[in-house]
Design an enzyme around this catalytic site. Structure first.
Site, PDB file in Angstrom:
ATOM      1  N   GLU A  18       3.367 -85.670 -46.231  1.00 21.32           N
ATOM      2  CA  GLU A  18       2.370 -84.477 -46.293  1.00 21.32           C
ATOM      3  C   GLU A  18       2.977 -83.381 -45.565  1.00 21.32           C
ATOM      4  O   GLU A  18       3.149 -83.460 -44.333  1.00 21.32           O
ATOM      5  CB  GLU A  18       1.339 -84.971 -45.979  1.00 21.32           C
ATOM      6  CG  GLU A  18       0.288 -84.358 -46.878  1.00 21.32           C
ATOM      7  CD  GLU A  18      -0.084 -82.902 -46.282  1.00 21.32           C
ATOM      8  OE1 GLU A  18       0.029 -82.087 -47.231  1.00 21.32           O
ATOM      9  OE2 GLU A  18      -0.039 -82.535 -45.132  1.00 21.32           O
ATOM     10  N   SER A  70      -5.580 -84.142 -37.291  1.00 21.70           N
ATOM     11  CA  SER A  70      -4.467 -83.274 -37.000  1.00 21.70           C
ATOM     12  C   SER A  70      -4.720 -81.868 -36.569  1.00 21.70           C
ATOM     13  O   SER A  70      -3.648 -81.139 -36.055  1.00 21.70           O
ATOM     14  CB  SER A  70      -3.576 -83.305 -38.317  1.00 21.70           C
ATOM     15  OG  SER A  70      -2.986 -84.626 -38.606  1.00 21.70           O
ATOM     16  N   HIS A 123     -12.440 -88.913 -45.545  1.00 19.76           N
ATOM     17  CA  HIS A 123     -13.239 -87.398 -45.449  1.00 19.76           C
ATOM     18  C   HIS A 123     -14.450 -87.753 -46.355  1.00 19.76           C
ATOM     19  O   HIS A 123     -15.443 -87.161 -45.939  1.00 19.76           O
ATOM     20  CB  HIS A 123     -12.410 -86.472 -46.295  1.00 19.76           C
ATOM     21  CG  HIS A 123     -11.374 -85.802 -45.339  1.00 19.76           C
ATOM     22  ND1 HIS A 123     -11.527 -85.271 -44.183  1.00 19.76           N
ATOM     23  CD2 HIS A 123     -10.033 -85.892 -45.608  1.00 19.76           C
ATOM     24  CE1 HIS A 123     -10.310 -84.920 -43.498  1.00 19.76           C
ATOM     25  NE2 HIS A 123      -9.465 -85.253 -44.500  1.00 19.76           N
ATOM     26  N   ARG A 156      -5.951 -91.442 -37.829  1.00 16.38           N
ATOM     27  CA  ARG A 156      -5.161 -90.590 -36.981  1.00 16.38           C
ATOM     28  C   ARG A 156      -6.311 -90.314 -35.898  1.00 16.38           C
ATOM     29  O   ARG A 156      -5.598 -89.456 -35.313  1.00 16.38           O
ATOM     30  CB  ARG A 156      -4.697 -89.345 -38.009  1.00 16.38           C
ATOM     31  CG  ARG A 156      -3.704 -89.682 -39.033  1.00 16.38           C
ATOM     32  CD  ARG A 156      -3.501 -88.903 -39.915  1.00 16.38           C
ATOM     33  NE  ARG A 156      -2.626 -89.346 -41.052  1.00 16.38           N
ATOM     34  CZ  ARG A 156      -2.594 -90.255 -42.005  1.00 16.38           C
ATOM     35  NH1 ARG A 156      -3.832 -90.811 -42.159  1.00 16.38           N
ATOM     36  NH2 ARG A 156      -1.565 -90.565 -42.597  1.00 16.38           N
ATOM     37  N   CYS A 197      -0.952 -85.153 -40.633  1.00 14.95           N
ATOM     38  CA  CYS A 197      -1.560 -85.165 -41.887  1.00 14.95           C
ATOM     39  C   CYS A 197      -1.873 -83.689 -42.056  1.00 14.95           C
ATOM     40  O   CYS A 197      -2.862 -83.360 -41.766  1.00 14.95           O
ATOM     41  CB  CYS A 197      -2.465 -86.278 -42.393  1.00 14.95           C
ATOM     42  SG  CYS A 197      -2.809 -86.073 -44.205  1.00 14.95           S
ATOM     43  N   CYS A 255      -6.936 -84.143 -49.116  1.00 13.30           N
ATOM     44  CA  CYS A 255      -5.786 -84.899 -48.956  1.00 13.30           C
ATOM     45  C   CYS A 255      -5.491 -86.146 -49.819  1.00 13.30           C
ATOM     46  O   CYS A 255      -6.662 -86.750 -50.296  1.00 13.30           O
ATOM     47  CB  CYS A 255      -5.733 -85.448 -47.488  1.00 13.30           C
ATOM     48  SG  CYS A 255      -4.101 -86.334 -47.136  1.00 13.30           S
ATOM     49  N   CYS A 280      -5.624 -89.202 -46.820  1.00 15.87           N
ATOM     50  CA  CYS A 280      -6.849 -89.446 -45.944  1.00 15.87           C
ATOM     51  C   CYS A 280      -8.108 -89.191 -46.986  1.00 15.87           C
ATOM     52  O   CYS A 280      -8.542 -88.304 -46.610  1.00 15.87           O
ATOM     53  CB  CYS A 280      -6.719 -88.416 -44.951  1.00 15.87           C
ATOM     54  SG  CYS A 280      -5.105 -88.542 -43.758  1.00 15.87           S
ATOM     55  N   CYS A 301      -4.895 -82.139 -44.227  1.00 14.28           N
ATOM     56  CA  CYS A 301      -6.222 -82.227 -43.563  1.00 14.28           C
ATOM     57  C   CYS A 301      -6.416 -80.982 -42.450  1.00 14.28           C
ATOM     58  O   CYS A 301      -7.458 -80.662 -42.338  1.00 14.28           O
ATOM     59  CB  CYS A 301      -6.192 -83.501 -42.941  1.00 14.28           C
ATOM     60  SG  CYS A 301      -6.220 -84.972 -44.171  1.00 14.28           S
TER      61      CYS A 301
END
Length: 566
Positions: A14, A501, A68, A478, A545, A61, A64, A548
């Protein structure tokens, strides 16, 4: 004289992340982390029904997704002070647990192991029989046979001879920083292919409980849309639940006998990488696996550690803990947004203002802070916090990992190796083992609750007039994820997602302090500026990622060199 290295994009799955480094005398002297895309979800959500937000935000994403969705429904429920049924909590916990394990396995084997494992060496120099014998000595894993190793090596040889390496194309094979024995390289290559199968298996849990993956369909503000009726094959039945149990058991064997062992082996053989890639010592995590309907009790603790001192640990105890919700801020001083402010997410604005003329702003990523300082989120923060909280499963798996590494290398190891490039892989595998145990406990909790006669999975929400504010927290694979919502008369007035991220890939902050990637790259060795494998190692250890994190991409600009990243 320093040399400028530009890697764009640097991620394998990504993109949208550009890393610029100044390298002098074989070391990184300075770095910039640049998010190259605007997300815009916050703008899309304005005026929407809060019950729809989770469906939209998980489209941030394709990797992920559940995280979310989960943070979003928790944010709305937090704003409404809404309790959800215990069955719904267990089902949600199993979804996030299974997603986490699939994500961790993919990250190590598919996205990062090839930074450390020389596939060409595994294919051409290894002895399948001695490699299998070594693997059997390290672990009782049932698929460490000489036949399995020979078949994998033959497959790799065909790829190399064909000149079409597929997923292994553009790798830095033969790089001087690759230092594993050929047989160890073959062990990792064999487990690479096996990992594909086991991440697929555990993802079935997400599919069964979430209706599909990616982008689950079963959530609702107030619980889940999974009806439980033990007499109807169209609902969540005992047959389906016991099939889930077999998948959880199978992934346990892979995590404990393959994943943990491989990380321990590779970590023991790259001891110097347990010192590179350190940050400022501030670590932030939130609790996960809520075991009641209002997020007041959790199976996995979280909290904040300052300056690397575990005795400074301050727990974040509940989903409503003001210690967390009052102390998160974001800055746009060096980001492509209007203004120069540092604000709490409830009162943030997301007004893009791109400028390609240079200056202080250079990234689409905002810069978060906790207690006005940068903080590392992710598996290191989570594992350190759980150790500081005396969480028994984490202590047990941490001790096992350190002892295994010591047995392989002959050198005693302590928890202080975790805040490092290699340490992030070590911590991620430890947390995966903890999550797997908790996943099994969540399954048992659901079975026990259903057996008591409770089949409830949803409590309807009510939206009063006026303003409500809420935050949804989730300790994602993450790291710490939080969604912040302001509801006014039943509609979304403001929405912000502060994601892992963003915490890590951010540009410089309010006081011009480096972002976390920027900070952790300084001091990294770079043996060959044309093949900056070492930079990849540190950035990939965070599992970035960027869909995100970023909040447009300009074709302008002239990198001094173009680096292919496998």
């Amino acid at each position: 004289m320093s040399k400028q290295i530009v890697i764009d994009p640097i991620t394998r799955i990504e993109g949208h992340l550009r890393i610029e480094c100044a390298v002098e005398n074989g070391q990184v002297q300075d770095a910039r982390s640049i998010g190259t895309m605007w997300r815009g979800i916050e703008t899309i959500l304005k005026g929407k029904d809060p019950r729809e937000a989770w469906l939209i935000v998980q489209r941030i994403c394709g990797v992920c997704t559940t995280v979310h969705a989960m943070a979003s429904v928790r944010a709305v429920e937090n704003a409404l002070d809404l309790e959800i049924p215990l069955n719904a909590q267990y089902i949600r916990n199993m979804i996030v647990g299974a997603h986490c394990l699939a994500d961790n396995i993919i990250h190590f084997y598919i996205l990062s192991a090839v930074d450390w494992v020389d596939i060409a060496s595994a294919a051409l120099k290894a002895d399948p029989r001695s490699a299998a014998a070594l693997a059997q000595k390290l672990s009782p894993w049932k698929d460490n046979s000489a036949q399995e190793f020979k078949e994998t090596q033959d497959k790799l040889k065909k790829l190399i001879e064909s000149g079409q390496l597929g997923p292994f194309a553009s790798g830095y094979w033969g790089h001087p920083a690759m230092q594993l024995d050929p047989d160890v390289n073959l062990i990792a290559a064999v487990h690479y292919f096996q990992a594909l199968e086991y991440q697929r298996k555990i993802n079935k849990v997400v599919t069964i409980l979430g209706s599909k993956t990616p982008h689950i369909q079963n959530l609702a503000v107030g619980g889940v849309a999974n009806p439980i009726n033990l007499d109807s094959p169209a609902t969540l039945t005992m047959e389906r639940l016991y099939y889930i149990k077999t998948l959880i058991d199978e992934i346990q064997d892979f995590v404990q006998q393959v994943y943990l062992v491989d990380v321990a082996t590779i970590g023991a053989m790259y001891p110097e990488w347990c010192s590179y890639g350190k940050g400022n010592g501030n670590y932030l995590s939130v609790p996960e696996m809520p075991t009641d309907g209002k997020g007041m009790r959790f199976a996995m603790p979280g909290g904040y550690i300052k300056g690397g001192d575990l005795s400074s640990f301050r727990p974040i105890s509940t989903s409503q803990d003001p210690y967390f919700s009052d102390n998160v801020k974001e800055s746009v001083k060096h980001s492509y947004y209007a203004g120069d402010w540092t604000r709490h997410p409830y009162v943030e604005e997301t007004e893009p203002q791109f400028n390609d003329k240079g200056g202080d702003k250079y990234s689409w990523v905002k810069s978060p802070s906790f207690l006005n300082e940068p903080a590392e989120v992710g598996p290191v923060a989570s594992v350190l916090a759980m150790n500081a909280a005396r969480h028994a499963p984490t202590i047990r798996h941490s001790r096992w990992m350190l002892e295994k590494m010591a047995a392989i290398s002959g050198n005693r190891q302590e928890l202080d190796i975790l805040p490092s490039t290699m340490g992030r892989h070590i911590a991620r595998s430890i947390r995966a083992a903890v999550v797997q145990e908790s996943l099994a406990e969540q399954w048992q909790g659901l079975i026990t609750n259903i057996s008591s006669g409770d089949y409830t999975t949803f409590n309807p929400p009510h939206f009063p007039e006026g303003e409500q504010r809420g935050v949804g927290i989730h300790e994602a694979p993450r790291g710490t994820l939080s969604h912040w919502i302001v509801i006014e008369n039943g509609k979304i007035r403001n929405y912000q997602a502060v994601v892992p991220s963003t915490w890590l890939a951010c540009p410089r902050g309010t006081n011009d302090e480096p972002g976390y990637y920027e900070r952790c790259l300084v001091g990294n060795p770079v043996a060959d500026p044309e093949k900056p494998l070492e930079i990849l190692r540190t950035i990939h250890s965070f599992d970035p990622c960027m869909a995100c994190a970023v909040h447009l991409l300009t074709p302008e600009g002239g990198p001094l060199s173009t680096i292919k990243v496998m």
